[in-house]
Design an enzyme around this catalytic site. Structure first.
Site, PDB file in Angstrom:
ATOM      1  N   HIS A 155       0.839  -1.205   0.000  1.00 37.40           N
ATOM      2  CA  HIS A 155       0.000   0.000   0.000  1.00 37.40           C
ATOM      3  C   HIS A 155       0.877   1.260   0.000  1.00 37.40           C
ATOM      4  O   HIS A 155       0.674   2.164  -0.817  1.00 37.40           O
ATOM      5  CB  HIS A 155      -0.912  -0.046   1.227  1.00 37.40           C
ATOM      6  N   GLU A 156       1.861   1.304   0.882  1.00 37.41           N
ATOM      7  CA  GLU A 156       2.723   2.493   0.952  1.00 37.41           C
ATOM      8  C   GLU A 156       3.500   2.685  -0.350  1.00 37.41           C
ATOM      9  O   GLU A 156       3.699   3.819  -0.799  1.00 37.41           O
ATOM     10  CB  GLU A 156       3.692   2.388   2.136  1.00 37.41           C
ATOM     11  N   HIS A 179       1.531   4.570  -2.844  1.00 41.22           N
ATOM     12  CA  HIS A 179       1.625   6.030  -2.695  1.00 41.22           C
ATOM     13  C   HIS A 179       2.874   6.552  -3.397  1.00 41.22           C
ATOM     14  O   HIS A 179       2.859   7.564  -4.072  1.00 41.22           O
ATOM     15  CB  HIS A 179       1.721   6.417  -1.210  1.00 41.22           C
ATOM     16  N   GLU A 195      -5.914   6.870  -1.055  1.00 38.26           N
ATOM     17  CA  GLU A 195      -5.798   5.679  -0.205  1.00 38.26           C
ATOM     18  C   GLU A 195      -6.420   4.468  -0.894  1.00 38.26           C
ATOM     19  O   GLU A 195      -5.878   3.356  -0.825  1.00 38.26           O
ATOM     20  CB  GLU A 195      -6.473   5.919   1.153  1.00 38.26           C
ATOM     21  N   ASP A 246      -4.498   1.012  -1.894  1.00 31.98           N
ATOM     22  CA  ASP A 246      -4.995  -0.338  -1.562  1.00 31.98           C
ATOM     23  C   ASP A 246      -5.003  -1.210  -2.815  1.00 31.98           C
ATOM     24  O   ASP A 246      -4.587  -2.366  -2.796  1.00 31.98           O
ATOM     25  CB  ASP A 246      -6.430  -0.268  -1.009  1.00 31.98           C
TER      26      ASP A 246
HETATM   27 ZN   LIG Z   1      -2.088   5.182   2.715  1.00 33.81          ZN
END
Ligand SMILES: [Zn+2]
Length: 397
Positions: free
Chosen positions: A250-251, A254, A329, A333
């Site tokens: 997930h990070e 980003h 976000e 995901d």
């Molecule tokens: Zn996040």
């Protein structure tokens, strides 16, 4: 996958939270929504008190009368204003950011430690804010009509510089960052980094448990300084590799999708709008605060008036900010599911975030306030992914 119902699986994940845990998360989350309003009222009260003292007007007149130096006048006024405003807000900040977090069992930090960090943070922010305000007041004086457009450009420059230097200069003041130690966790993260095109030498662990028990990770920095940092709360128990991969995937989403640059772009537009509205609303706030001795928007002694308008616009912008980050976000995901393919690992980690973000809000509540999609929606998407994709082979070096 046969006989796998994403709705049932989602309900099972949510049922791993006890009714007490869920009730406490709901109380905490609803309380946090109300804090937006209370915080605004506190800042209005603080603005009113600062105007009443007449101190800023006195400082501005003194400096301008002796030597006509508008830059120095705005710098001195901005410094004094920022310090006063921080001190007057402190009791509220202690309640909001320390006492309440403790009350809900989300932090175990002692007040002394919290205060020390808050004071350092305030010192940095006082200086940076004062410099920004000097620039903004100079623009108001020079570019009278279009100051709001120029000011948003300057604000963007401050944000970009802040993002770039934060991991180098700011974050090390508050936490110790160390490269993730050798072992299966690091190996799994490095493998995932290579697979996703994230710099694999920039995976850090920091002592986040010092401030908060939140199970969390983040990407900070920009351009060459960007890095993935995981709070040590993620490693308190024996780390579950599926979970680590889900979260770090997930990070990395980003990072790879450059969300921070999108955010800066949106912030430039929003700050231009905010400054333009501030220009229009200043006279009204001036009357409401009865700031008779304060001049028009070009007067630095009108800083509390300006701050009040910006705080008001900040409240109105809550759903805009929330929707902006929530969209990113959701994208992160999705990135995690595609690249790490750990729907259960991700779900396991997401359930832990429910302690500070009630898992099943109404759609309206989620739209207005949630800067992440609700845990229920996130887990459901993970389970829907699981239903249509076979379990991946986590690359093990
Ligand atoms: Zn996040």
């Amino acid at each position: 996958m046969k006989n796998f119902d994403p709705a049932v699986a989602t309900a099972q994940w949510l049922a791993t939270l006890s009714p007490q845990e869920t009730a406490r998360a709901v109380a905490y989350t609803h309380g946090s929504h109300w804090l937006i309003l209370w915080s605004f009222l506190v800042s209005a009260l603080v603005a009113w008190i600062i105007v009443r003292t007449g101190l800023l007007v006195a400082i501005r007149s003194r400096i301008e009368r002796r030597r006509r130096r508008p830059l120095m006048a705005s710098f001195a006024v901005a410094l004094v204003y920022s310090v006063m405003s921080w001190v007057l807000t402190l009791p509220w900040s202690i309640y909001e950011s320390w006492y309440r977090e403790k009350q809900y069992g989300l932090s175990s930090q002692a007040l002394g430690g919290w205060l020390g960090e808050a004071a350092i943070g305030a010192a940095i922010s006082v200086v940076v804010t004062a410099l920004l305000l000097v620039a903004i007041y100079a623009l108001i004086r020079r570019a009278r009509k279009l100051w709001w457009a120029w000011a948003s450009g300057v604000t963007a420059a401050f944000i970009v510089i802040g993002l770039v230097i934060s991991p180098l200069v700011i974050e090390p003041i508050f936490n110790t960052y160390t490269p993730a130690p050798n072992g299966p966790v690091r190996d799994a993260v490095v493998a995932l980094a290579k697979q996703t095109g994230t710099p694999s030498d920039k995976i850090f662990i920091y002592d986040g448990s010092k401030q908060s028990d939140r199970y969390t990770a983040n990407v900070s920095g920009l351009f060459g300084t960007a890095r993935v940092a995981m709070s040590d709360t993620m490693f308190k128990q024996n780390a579950d590799l599926a979970e680590v991969r889900g979260v770090v995937g997930h990070e990395m989403g980003h990072y790879v999708h450059a969300h921070v640059l999108w955010m800066v772009g949106v912030l430039v537009l929003l700050s231009a709008l905010a400054f333009w509205l501030t220009d229009r609303l200043y006279p009204l706030a001036h009357r409401l605060l009865r700031a008779d001795r304060v001049g028009d928007i070009a007067d630095p002694a009108g800083l509390p008036v300006l701050a009040l308008v910006l705080a008001f616009l900040g409240v109105l912008a809550t759903p805009v900010f929330a929707t902006m980050t929530r969209t990113m976000e959701e994208d992160a995901d999705q990135f995690s599911l595609v690249h790490a393919n750990e729907p259960d690992g991700l779900a396991k980690a997401l359930i832990k975030t429910a302690e500070y973000r009630a898992p099943s809000p109404s759609a309206v509540e989620e739209f207005l306030f949630y800067d992440h999609p609700s845990v229920e929606n996130r887990v459901r998407r993970a389970m829907e992914w699981k239903a249509t994709h076979s379990p991946g082979q986590p690359p093990r070096p």
